[in-house]
Design a protein around this motif. Structure first.
Motif, PDB file in Angstrom:
ATOM      1  N   THR A 170      30.149  33.904  35.830  1.00 19.83           N
ATOM      2  CA  THR A 170      30.875  34.311  37.043  1.00 19.83           C
ATOM      3  C   THR A 170      31.629  33.129  37.642  1.00 19.83           C
ATOM      4  N   ARG A 171      30.974  31.987  37.755  1.00 21.50           N
ATOM      5  CA  ARG A 171      31.624  30.805  38.336  1.00 21.50           C
ATOM      6  C   ARG A 171      32.832  30.373  37.498  1.00 21.50           C
ATOM      7  N   ALA A 172      32.622  30.279  36.186  1.00 13.77           N
ATOM      8  CA  ALA A 172      33.703  29.808  35.313  1.00 13.77           C
ATOM      9  C   ALA A 172      34.867  30.787  35.281  1.00 13.77           C
ATOM     10  N   LEU A 173      34.551  32.086  35.176  1.00 15.19           N
ATOM     11  CA  LEU A 173      35.616  33.080  35.085  1.00 15.19           C
ATOM     12  C   LEU A 173      36.364  33.216  36.407  1.00 15.19           C
ATOM     13  N   ALA A 174      35.667  33.011  37.521  1.00 17.56           N
ATOM     14  CA  ALA A 174      36.334  33.048  38.822  1.00 17.56           C
ATOM     15  C   ALA A 174      37.424  31.986  38.891  1.00 17.56           C
ATOM     16  N   ASN A 184      33.178  37.978  41.181  1.00 18.24           N
ATOM     17  CA  ASN A 184      32.014  37.731  42.023  1.00 18.24           C
ATOM     18  C   ASN A 184      30.798  38.401  41.388  1.00 18.24           C
ATOM     19  N   ALA A 185      29.630  38.131  41.945  1.00 20.50           N
ATOM     20  CA  ALA A 185      28.398  38.726  41.419  1.00 20.50           C
ATOM     21  C   ALA A 185      27.551  39.277  42.552  1.00 20.50           C
ATOM     22  N   ILE A 186      26.814  40.317  42.231  1.00 19.61           N
ATOM     23  CA  ILE A 186      25.777  40.851  43.117  1.00 19.61           C
ATOM     24  C   ILE A 186      24.448  40.575  42.437  1.00 19.61           C
ATOM     25  N   PHE A 237      36.689  36.767  48.756  1.00 18.97           N
ATOM     26  CA  PHE A 237      35.488  36.428  48.003  1.00 18.97           C
ATOM     27  C   PHE A 237      35.908  36.018  46.589  1.00 18.97           C
ATOM     28  N   CYS A 238      35.481  34.846  46.157  1.00 24.61           N
ATOM     29  CA  CYS A 238      35.827  34.370  44.819  1.00 24.61           C
ATOM     30  C   CYS A 238      34.704  33.473  44.324  1.00 24.61           C
ATOM     31  N   GLY A 239      34.066  33.853  43.213  1.00 21.91           N
ATOM     32  CA  GLY A 239      32.985  33.064  42.656  1.00 21.91           C
ATOM     33  C   GLY A 239      31.715  33.081  43.480  1.00 21.91           C
ATOM     34  N   GLN A 240      31.514  34.162  44.227  1.00 18.02           N
ATOM     35  CA  GLN A 240      30.383  34.231  45.155  1.00 18.02           C
ATOM     36  C   GLN A 240      29.250  35.092  44.604  1.00 18.02           C
ATOM     37  N   PHE A 241      28.056  34.876  45.163  1.00 17.88           N
ATOM     38  CA  PHE A 241      26.872  35.652  44.814  1.00 17.88           C
ATOM     39  C   PHE A 241      26.324  36.278  46.091  1.00 17.88           C
ATOM     40  N   ILE A 242      26.332  37.591  46.138  1.00 18.79           N
ATOM     41  CA  ILE A 242      25.752  38.299  47.279  1.00 18.79           C
ATOM     42  C   ILE A 242      24.421  38.874  46.807  1.00 18.79           C
TER      43      ILE A 242
END
Length: 251
Positions: A170-174, A184-186, A237-242
């Protein structure tokens, strides 16, 4: 009547015939999206979900396949291209939990099976569907991780490792896709799904409810987070984890 947040959007939800995936698919349809779901084997459940989506006014498509199989990922791309021509939202939700066991006792096949679905599937589906994103609007990719990727858990090294891999992806692809597609990710905490209730023993469930809120989460407490990220409300929201997790871990 307020405008629907996902009107004229096409969303893909892998593993969308049951559990959290189905909840997200239905929530997207409520907000005006057309929805493609994937399923592994239960055609009856998939068809029931398609009918539910259509009852909400959505155009809906169910595609059978294993997200960890490259040929099936290619088939998914081709089916979507033929039916809708483009997508706006991708939710990489398909996954499995695996069996609880110490690493020293874990068969290599068990490790590989879980990695194939939970991590390789995210790679393959993203790889083949990214070219289908509509360039006229901001695209959204939402990866479903787990709160266990943030805190770890004994005897679930395969699952925790796969979900940790999703976090890194998620971080790299963001960084790779922004600002055209926001990734982003949940990372949900323990959620009451048919897979959890059917596959996990009562001791596991009891352990999972030893959190501040003292209960499993509900699917309709996770799906609105996906709607937020998928809609224009989520455009910063970009590269975030909720992590809606009932206090299982503080992120």
């Amino acid at each position: 009547m307020r405008p629907k947040k996902l009107a004229n959007k096409v969303a893909v939800v892998t593993g969308g015939s049951r559990g959290i995936g189905k909840g997200i698919a239905l929530a997207f349809a409520d907000e005006g999206a057309d929805v493609v779901i994937t399923y592994l084997s239960n055609e009856t459940k998939a068809r029931e979900t398609v009918l539910e989506l259509e009852s909400k006014g959505a155009r809906a498509l169910a595609v059978k396949g294993n997200v960890g199989d490259e040929a099936d990922a290619v088939k998914l791309r081709d089916e979507i291209q033929k039916t809708f021509g483009k997508i706006n939202i991708l939710v990489n939700n398909a996954g499995t939990i695996g069996k609880e066991m110490p690493l020293k006792d874990m068969p290599t096949e068990e490790w590989d099976k879980l990695m194939n679905v939970d991590l390789r599937g995210v790679f393959l589906v993203s790889k083949y569907l990214i070219p289908l994103f509509d360039s006229r609007s901001v695209g959204k990719i939402i990866n479903i991780s787990s709160e266990l990727s943030l805190k770890g858990r004994a005897n679930f090294t395969h699952y925790v490792t796969a979900k940790g891999g999703i976090n890194s992806l998620t971080r790299a692809l963001a960084l790779e896709l922004a600002p055209d597609i926001l990734v982003n990710a949940i990372a949900p905490g323990p959620v009451e799904t048919d897979m959890i209730l059917a596959d996990m023993d009562p001791e596991w469930i009891e352990k999972e409810t030893e959190i501040p809120l003292g209960r499993l989460g509900k699917i309709d407490e996770i799906a609105p987070v996906a709607v937020l990220l998928a809609s224009d409300d989520g455009n910063f929201f970009c590269g975030q984890f909720i992590s809606p997790n009932g206090g299982a871990v503080f992120n």
